[in-house]
Design an enzyme around this catalytic site. Structure first.
Site, short mmCIF file in Angstrom:
data_model
loop_
_atom_site.label_atom_id
_atom_site.label_comp_id
_atom_site.label_asym_id
_atom_site.label_seq_id
_atom_site.Cartn_x
_atom_site.Cartn_y
_atom_site.Cartn_z
N ASP A 12 0.84 -1.20 0.00
CA ASP A 12 0.00 0.00 0.00
C ASP A 12 0.87 1.24 0.00
O ASP A 12 1.92 1.30 0.66
CB ASP A 12 -0.91 -0.02 1.23
CG ASP A 12 -1.93 1.10 1.20
OD1 ASP A 12 -2.16 1.67 0.10
OD2 ASP A 12 -2.49 1.43 2.26
N GLU A 19 2.11 2.81 3.21
CA GLU A 19 3.22 2.19 3.92
C GLU A 19 4.58 2.72 3.45
O GLU A 19 5.60 2.35 4.02
CB GLU A 19 3.18 0.67 3.73
CG GLU A 19 2.00 0.01 4.39
CD GLU A 19 2.01 0.19 5.91
OE1 GLU A 19 3.06 -0.05 6.52
OE2 GLU A 19 0.96 0.58 6.47
N ASP A 70 -2.66 -3.72 4.14
CA ASP A 70 -1.40 -3.04 3.83
C ASP A 70 -0.54 -3.81 2.83
O ASP A 70 0.24 -3.20 2.10
CB ASP A 70 -0.60 -2.82 5.12
CG ASP A 70 -1.33 -1.90 6.09
OD1 ASP A 70 -1.97 -0.95 5.63
OD2 ASP A 70 -1.27 -2.16 7.31
#
Length: 621
Positions: free
Chosen positions: A344, A347, A379
């Site tokens: 993601d 992140e 994520d």
């Protein structure tokens, strides 16, 4: 002085309506004489006089002198001076009161010219010019009143497939009258030559792009969010006509095939003297059929290796593959895809960028193939990306198809876990991870050393929340110490999944049509797996998209203390809206019956009794 022959452009105008007479016939006549004179001498001023004539013909008001004509286009001082001189000469010859605006008051040549304009209209019917003029007028009228051509999509195009699919779906008993985008694309794909999801080489348009044309032509209606597509009355009539043509062509093809078979079979007469010959022919036919089957098997294997399924191949494989999978549209055979880690974008940017960039550097150091993109839930996750070869002459290679594997990771530091519990994101994220359609959700928790002892929530509460996530919610929880260990775990998971799916054939399935699929261990044992397309997964996980009444009611239930996602789902199975639950409370005869209304509902794997607040009187039951 006056020329009896009028110019031909005034005689053969060929107009639909009679041309109105010019209010300044003398000025027009003088300019025409000047133009003809200049033309005979080969002077370029003939074009100047012609422009002035055109402007004068368009002017609807009478002019008293040449000076007034200066307001017209292409009339300069020279032309106006010439007209004034001619006008003064005309007054000297015919008197100062001589009219200049009526054609009948002009000299005899002007009258003769007006007669000449009428003479062609009185030509005998035997003249060929009159029929030609009439045909020209009729052709022009037909061009002017030509009807707009009806829009009919080309056969095997995107619009053709969408119309037929919606029409056939509407004819099915119990049809809901509309279709969602994913199921419409899946069912319409066998009727279309182009893909509904992947554009052709060198183009950004897919077969789905024709849907906007259908909506513009008032053949299709798009409503609600998520979008629902249905036919209008006009579209229904067109689709019915297309379907009848399709079935008619199929019948003709079937009759031709049956006629050929009948001609081959011949009359049903048994000749006992030809038994041996028939046996030999049967042996030859069996050999031919075996060769044909071998060729079909070879063709199927080639199609599987290339990853393309044609309509005839799908019909041939319907005996060997499951019907649902052949209708899915496409699949990825072993060796035609790569397992890629998706990270993601949150992140890698924002916050403590140094710590987040450290994760990217660790993944690069471990030689992990990853892609940074926007993920609407989770994520980290993994996709099976189709291998594509660059096209000569194009800057970028074509976009490969992507299927989402069943593993998704939500990463939490202890401080982030504390904040998510306080603001309510913790329960919401777990609920969305359960509903995203992936069967293997993982919580990656970074301990962060002694930092957890200085948070606003006691460390024991955080540890209890982690245990509840694993035991109650059924998530797999992986504990690590820092970013390096997180990157190491992602590296190990990537290599494990590459080995797990090494020899698997991956089929694309729609979550709306087939649910969440079966057991993954059974699928990997059979060397096949049904997965969602990444675009469908990411669109379905949008957080702030329009929600149904059922989804809003589920969120409202989860705001009650003690109501988890499983409890809310169990209540929704019996009462899908607030009004239905309140009506059930109203039907109860006593308070004790109201308190026990929801206690009989079982939830979770252990089928425990539901304990929620009595919404009617806010009593816990």
């Amino acid at each position: 002085m006056f020329d009896a022959n009028m110019p031909t452009d005034q005689v053969c105008l060929g107009r639909k309506r009679p041309v109105p007479s010019c209010p300044n016939p003398l000025f027009l006549q003088w300019l025409t004489e000047l133009r003809d004179s200049a033309k005979e001498k080969g002077l370029k001023t003939q074009y100047v006089y012609q422009k002035a004539i055109n402007s004068l013909k368009k002017y609807p008001l009478p002019l008293k002198n040449g000076k007034e004509a200066k307001i017209l286009q292409n009339f300069g001082d020279g032309i106006c001076k010439i007209l004034d001189e001619r006008l003064q000469k005309h007054y000297r010859e015919h008197g100062s009161d001589a009219p200049i605006h009526l054609a009948t008051s002009c000299q005899g040549s002007n009258v003769a010219s007006s007669k000449q304009m009428e003479e062609p209209r009185k030509e005998p019917s035997g003249n060929l010019s009159e029929p030609m003029k009439r045909t020209q007028r009729e052709v022009r009228k037909e061009k002017g009143t030509k009807k707009k051509r009806e829009y009919v999509p080309q056969k095997r195009s995107g619009g053709y497939a969408v119309l037929l699919t919606l029409y056939r779906h509407a004819q099915m008993p119990g049809s809901k009258g509309f279709m969602f985008r994913n199921e419409l694309q899946t069912e319409a794909q066998p009727l279309c030559e182009k893909s509904f999801t992947v554009p052709d080489l060198g183009s950004k348009y897919t077969a789905w792009s024709s849907v906007s044309t259908l909506i513009q032509k008032d053949l299709l209606v798009k409503t609600h969010n998520p979008a629902r597509y249905s036919l209008t009355d006009q579209g229904l009539a067109l689709a019915e006509r297309l379907d009848s043509e399709e079935t008619g062509m199929a019948k003709e093809h079937g009759e031709q095939m049956s006629g050929e078979e009948d001609s081959r079979d011949g009359p049903d007469v048994v000749d006992l003297t030809l038994v041996e010959d028939e046996e030999e022919q049967e042996d030859k036919e069996s050999c031919r059929s075996s060769k044909t089957s071998e060729r079909l098997a070879t063709a199927l294997s080639v199609n599987q290796a290339t990853g393309h399924i044609s309509e005839s191949d799908a019909a041939g494989k319907s005996q060997t593959l499951e019907t649902g999978r052949t209708a899915m549209g496409w699949h990825l055979p072993p060796g035609s895809y790569d397992i890629v880690l998706c990270v993601d974008v949150i992140e890698t940017t924002g916050g403590s960028s140094g710590r987040k960039q450290e994760l990217v550097k660790e993944l690069q150091r471990n030689c992990v193939t990853f892609d940074i993109r926007k993920l609407n839930v989770g994520d980290f996750l993994w996709v099976a990306r189709e291998k594509v070869t660059p096209v000569p002459g194009q800057l970028r290679p074509p976009v490969g198809k992507e299927l989402v594997l069943d593993y998704i990771i939500e990463r939490k530091r202890m401080d982030d876990l504390c904040g998510s519990i306080i603001d309510g994101r913790f329960r919401e994220q777990k609920f969305r991870l359960k509903r995203c359609g992936l069967r293997k959700p993982i919580y990656l928790v970074e301990e962060c050393g002694s930092a957890a002892a200085h948070l606003s929530i006691p460390e024991s509460t955080l540890q209890q929340a982690i245990v509840n996530t694993q035991v109650v919610d059924g998530f797999f929880v992986k504990r690590v110490q820092d970013v390096k260990e997180s990157a190491a775990y992602l590296t190990i998971m990537t290599r494990y999944l590459q080995k797990l799916y090494h020899n698997c054939t991956l089929f694309c399935h729609s979550r709306e049509l087939e649910g969440d699929g079966g057991d993954e261990s059974e699928q990997t044992a059979n060397l096949s797996c049904s997965l969602m397309a990444f675009t469908e997964f990411n669109y379905g996980a949008i957080k702030n998209k329009c929600q149904t009444v059922r989804e809003v009611f589920a969120r409202q239930l989860m705001q009650i203390s003690g109501v988890s996602g499983d409890k809310a789902a169990a209540v929704l199975e019996h009462y899908s809206t607030v009004s239905s639950l309140l009506q059930a409370y109203d039907r109860c005869s006593s308070e004790s019956e109201k308190e026990k209304l929801l206690s009989s509902i079982k939830y979770g794997k252990l089928k425990r009794s539901t304990t929620v607040f009595n919404i009617d009187n806010n009593k816990k039951c």
